[in-house]
Design a protein around this motif. Structure first.
Motif, PDB file in Angstrom:
ATOM      1  N   TRP A   1       0.823  -1.204   0.000  1.00 27.26           N
ATOM      2  CA  TRP A   1       0.000   0.000   0.000  1.00 27.26           C
ATOM      3  C   TRP A   1       0.859   1.257   0.000  1.00 27.26           C
ATOM      4  CZ3 TRP A   1      -4.410   1.455  -1.518  1.00 27.26           C
ATOM      5  CH2 TRP A   1      -5.034   2.593  -1.027  1.00 27.26           C
ATOM      6  N   LYS A   2       1.890   1.271   0.881  1.00 27.21           N
ATOM      7  CA  LYS A   2       2.789   2.421   0.960  1.00 27.21           C
ATOM      8  C   LYS A   2       3.500   2.648  -0.372  1.00 27.21           C
ATOM      9  CE  LYS A   2       4.655   3.335   5.554  1.00 27.21           C
ATOM     10  NZ  LYS A   2       5.855   3.069   6.368  1.00 27.21           N
ATOM     11  N   LEU A   3       3.912   1.527  -0.993  1.00 31.11           N
ATOM     12  CA  LEU A   3       4.620   1.636  -2.260  1.00 31.11           C
ATOM     13  C   LEU A   3       3.704   2.170  -3.351  1.00 31.11           C
ATOM     14  CD1 LEU A   3       6.853  -1.545  -2.359  1.00 31.11           C
ATOM     15  CD2 LEU A   3       7.620   0.802  -2.486  1.00 31.11           C
ATOM     16  N   LEU A   4       2.440   1.754  -3.301  1.00 34.23           N
ATOM     17  CA  LEU A   4       1.470   2.225  -4.295  1.00 34.23           C
ATOM     18  C   LEU A   4       1.296   3.745  -4.180  1.00 34.23           C
ATOM     19  CD1 LEU A   4      -0.545   1.071  -6.453  1.00 34.23           C
ATOM     20  CD2 LEU A   4      -2.292   1.354  -4.715  1.00 34.23           C
ATOM     21  N   LEU A   5       1.133   4.216  -2.941  1.00 32.86           N
ATOM     22  CA  LEU A   5       0.982   5.654  -2.726  1.00 32.86           C
ATOM     23  C   LEU A   5       2.234   6.408  -3.172  1.00 32.86           C
ATOM     24  CD1 LEU A   5      -0.809   5.844   0.738  1.00 32.86           C
ATOM     25  CD2 LEU A   5      -1.793   6.114  -1.537  1.00 32.86           C
ATOM     26  N   TYR A   6       3.398   5.789  -2.895  1.00 36.99           N
ATOM     27  CA  TYR A   6       4.674   6.401  -3.267  1.00 36.99           C
ATOM     28  C   TYR A   6       4.793   6.496  -4.788  1.00 36.99           C
ATOM     29  CZ  TYR A   6       9.754   7.147  -3.097  1.00 36.99           C
ATOM     30  OH  TYR A   6      11.021   7.657  -3.223  1.00 36.99           O
ATOM     31  N   SER A   7       4.257   5.475  -5.492  1.00 36.54           N
ATOM     32  CA  SER A   7       4.352   5.508  -6.946  1.00 36.54           C
ATOM     33  C   SER A   7       3.444   6.608  -7.506  1.00 36.54           C
ATOM     34  CB  SER A   7       4.014   4.146  -7.553  1.00 36.54           C
ATOM     35  OG  SER A   7       2.651   3.861  -7.365  1.00 36.54           O
ATOM     36  N   ILE A   8       2.299   6.844  -6.847  1.00 35.22           N
ATOM     37  CA  ILE A   8       1.430   7.940  -7.294  1.00 35.22           C
ATOM     38  C   ILE A   8       2.153   9.276  -7.103  1.00 35.22           C
ATOM     39  CG2 ILE A   8      -0.747   9.161  -6.835  1.00 35.22           C
ATOM     40  CD1 ILE A   8      -1.975   6.443  -6.160  1.00 35.22           C
ATOM     41  N   GLU A   9       2.881   9.366  -5.982  1.00 39.18           N
ATOM     42  CA  GLU A   9       3.735  10.532  -5.726  1.00 39.18           C
ATOM     43  C   GLU A   9       4.677  10.759  -6.907  1.00 39.18           C
ATOM     44  OE1 GLU A   9       3.951  13.171  -3.103  1.00 39.18           O
ATOM     45  OE2 GLU A   9       3.966  11.381  -1.819  1.00 39.18           O
ATOM     46  N   GLY A  10       5.322   9.658  -7.321  1.00 43.05           N
ATOM     47  CA  GLY A  10       6.289   9.737  -8.423  1.00 43.05           C
ATOM     48  C   GLY A  10       5.626  10.192  -9.710  1.00 43.05           C
ATOM     49  N   ILE A  11       4.449   9.649  -9.987  1.00 44.66           N
ATOM     50  CA  ILE A  11       3.771   9.979 -11.240  1.00 44.66           C
ATOM     51  C   ILE A  11       3.338  11.446 -11.240  1.00 44.66           C
ATOM     52  CG2 ILE A  11       1.753   9.522 -12.675  1.00 44.66           C
ATOM     53  CD1 ILE A  11       1.903   6.587 -11.612  1.00 44.66           C
ATOM     54  N   THR A  12       2.672  11.873 -10.171  1.00 55.11           N
ATOM     55  CA  THR A  12       2.168  13.247 -10.169  1.00 55.11           C
ATOM     56  C   THR A  12       3.316  14.263 -10.110  1.00 55.11           C
ATOM     57  OG1 THR A  12       1.846  13.073  -7.791  1.00 55.11           O
ATOM     58  CG2 THR A  12      -0.099  12.811  -9.155  1.00 55.11           C
ATOM     59  N   ALA A  13       4.440  13.861  -9.496  1.00 50.12           N
ATOM     60  CA  ALA A  13       5.545  14.813  -9.377  1.00 50.12           C
ATOM     61  C   ALA A  13       6.296  14.981 -10.694  1.00 50.12           C
ATOM     62  CB  ALA A  13       6.511  14.380  -8.275  1.00 50.12           C
ATOM     63  N   PHE A  14       6.314  13.937 -11.526  1.00 54.05           N
ATOM     64  CA  PHE A  14       7.165  14.006 -12.718  1.00 54.05           C
ATOM     65  C   PHE A  14       6.457  13.793 -14.039  1.00 54.05           C
ATOM     66  CE2 PHE A  14      10.261  13.823  -9.401  1.00 54.05           C
ATOM     67  CZ  PHE A  14      11.165  14.762  -9.852  1.00 54.05           C
ATOM     68  N   SER A  15       5.118  13.810 -14.016  1.00 50.33           N
ATOM     69  CA  SER A  15       4.409  13.692 -15.281  1.00 50.33           C
ATOM     70  C   SER A  15       3.021  14.293 -15.161  1.00 50.33           C
ATOM     71  CB  SER A  15       4.304  12.207 -15.660  1.00 50.33           C
ATOM     72  OG  SER A  15       3.445  12.058 -16.754  1.00 50.33           O
ATOM     73  N   THR A  16       2.573  14.906 -16.260  1.00 50.46           N
ATOM     74  CA  THR A  16       1.189  15.390 -16.278  1.00 50.46           C
ATOM     75  C   THR A  16       0.388  14.572 -17.281  1.00 50.46           C
ATOM     76  OG1 THR A  16       1.921  17.094 -17.785  1.00 50.46           O
ATOM     77  CG2 THR A  16       1.616  17.762 -15.517  1.00 50.46           C
ATOM     78  N   ALA A  17       0.966  13.455 -17.725  1.00 50.11           N
ATOM     79  CA  ALA A  17       0.291  12.615 -18.714  1.00 50.11           C
ATOM     80  C   ALA A  17      -1.112  12.167 -18.270  1.00 50.11           C
ATOM     81  CB  ALA A  17       1.161  11.416 -19.058  1.00 50.11           C
ATOM     82  N   PRO A  18      -1.321  11.827 -16.989  1.00 48.20           N
ATOM     83  CA  PRO A  18      -2.679  11.413 -16.599  1.00 48.20           C
ATOM     84  C   PRO A  18      -3.733  12.491 -16.857  1.00 48.20           C
ATOM     85  CG  PRO A  18      -1.130  10.728 -14.928  1.00 48.20           C
ATOM     86  CD  PRO A  18      -0.372  11.607 -15.884  1.00 48.20           C
ATOM     87  N   LEU A  19      -3.323  13.767 -16.750  1.00 46.73           N
ATOM     88  CA  LEU A  19      -4.275  14.848 -17.030  1.00 46.73           C
ATOM     89  C   LEU A  19      -4.649  14.862 -18.514  1.00 46.73           C
ATOM     90  CD1 LEU A  19      -2.775  17.728 -14.859  1.00 46.73           C
ATOM     91  CD2 LEU A  19      -4.912  16.506 -14.473  1.00 46.73           C
TER      92      LEU A  19
END
Ligand code: UDP
Ligand code: MG
Length: 309
Positions: free
Chosen positions: A212-230
């Protein structure tokens, strides 16, 4: 004499603290030969066990050992940032206290710095001893990041990295609250040499990360270094509009030709639930970015110190 700062984040690691010190000073003859002085900065990330007093014991024996204690658990990212801020060295290295980052690699890492590299990073080529599901998702994460982010992130990269003062100062310039250091290292650039090693299992204690912690951390990584989901949310919107127009055309033609205006309740329910699902999902993506922005604008300190030796 050059100074090397060794940053060691610790969270409930009373058993590993002295162990790490012993392993680390095995490099002493190498440091003497290269005329390198060192300081060992243990960053106690709000441990609830005797981590801090173990470090104090070491400090009494050896003055080059320092302790920075947080007022609570702020996370490894904050501990690394604090260590870098407090470090005085011409070179800085970050290492885990559980000896999963072998100190024996240091002489090799220094040889590359001497060749003119600004940083020497490590990655493990195997994930031996790790749960298969965790390895699978980790690989997926890095593969995805390669596509959606311009910042270089290596699969299996560890935070174990030797850097010059110049690079550390660049990292310290990045004062963001949501920190994802693996991305930050890539973002600042500089000449990096990658060296590989076989995964080592931790000596004592247990990992602080669960799925769970790793999953949240990966979301951190995605939102911090990519805007592709937007962009993904926007593209989904366009696709569903096109789909709706085709459907409108189909229904008009069908009604005119066959004259059947009321049937189609089941298909309607399916379409409504599908589209509302996609809408909520996209709203969630926007929400994630908004939440991160909210945390950033508050400008809270990244860590708070309780004690410093
Ligand atoms: N750590 C920390 N704060 C935390 C969690 C971990 O400072 O909230 C430290 C921990 O003491 C260790 C390093 O970060 O030195 C890596 O943690 P761990 O070994 O649990 O992670 P893994 O190696 O399994 O990825
Ligand atoms: Mg570990």
């Amino acid at each position: 004499m050059k100074l090397l700062s060794v940053i060691v984040p610790c969270y409930n690691e009373e058993e590993n603290v002295p162990y790490f010190y012993e392993e680390f000073i095995k490099n002493e003859s190498f440091f003497k030969e290269k005329e390198i002085d060192w300081e060992l900065l243990y960053v106690d990330d709000g441990s609830k066990d005797k981590t801090a007093s173990e470090v104090k014991k070491l400090h009494e024996k050896d003055e080059r050992v320092h302790l920075f204690s947080f007022s609570r658990n702020f996370g490894k990212e904050a501990a690394m940032y604090a260590g870098m801020e407090k470090s005085k060295g011409d070179y800085v290295v970050i290492m885990d206290v559980d000896l999963q980052d072998p100190p024996a690699l240091l002489p090799e890492m220094f040889s590359y710095i001497e060749q003119g590299y600004d940083s020497v990073a490590t990655r493990r080529v195997t994930r031996k001893g790790e749960p298969p599901i965790r390895s699978f998702f980790a690989r997926m994460f890095y593969r995805m990041m390669k596509r959606i982010s311009k910042t270089e992130m290596m699969d299996g990269a560890r935070d174990y990295r030797l850097m010059t003062r110049q690079m550390v100062d660049a990292i310290l310039e990045m004062k963001e609250y949501n920190r994802f250091t693996k991305g930050i290292f890539g973002w600042v650039g500089f000449n990096t040499k990658w060296i590989e090693f076989e995964n080592v299992e931790r000596v004592k204690g247990e990992t602080k990360w669960n799925f769970w912690k790793l999953l949240l951390y990966s979301i951190e990584g995605i939102t911090a270094f990519s805007t592709a989901p937007l962009s993904f949310a926007a593209v989904m919107g366009v696709l569903f509009c096109i789909f709706a127009f085709i459907l409108i055309g189909f229904i008009i033609v069908r009604t005119l030709v066959f004259g059947d205006p009321v049937s189609g309740w089941p298909s309607l329910v399916c379409i409504i639930s599908l589209i509302s699902g996609v809408q909520l999902f996209c709203l969630g993506i926007v929400g994630q970015y908004l939440a991160k922005t909210y945390m950033e604008v508050k400008r809270r300190p990244i860590y708070l110190l309780k004690e410093e030796i």
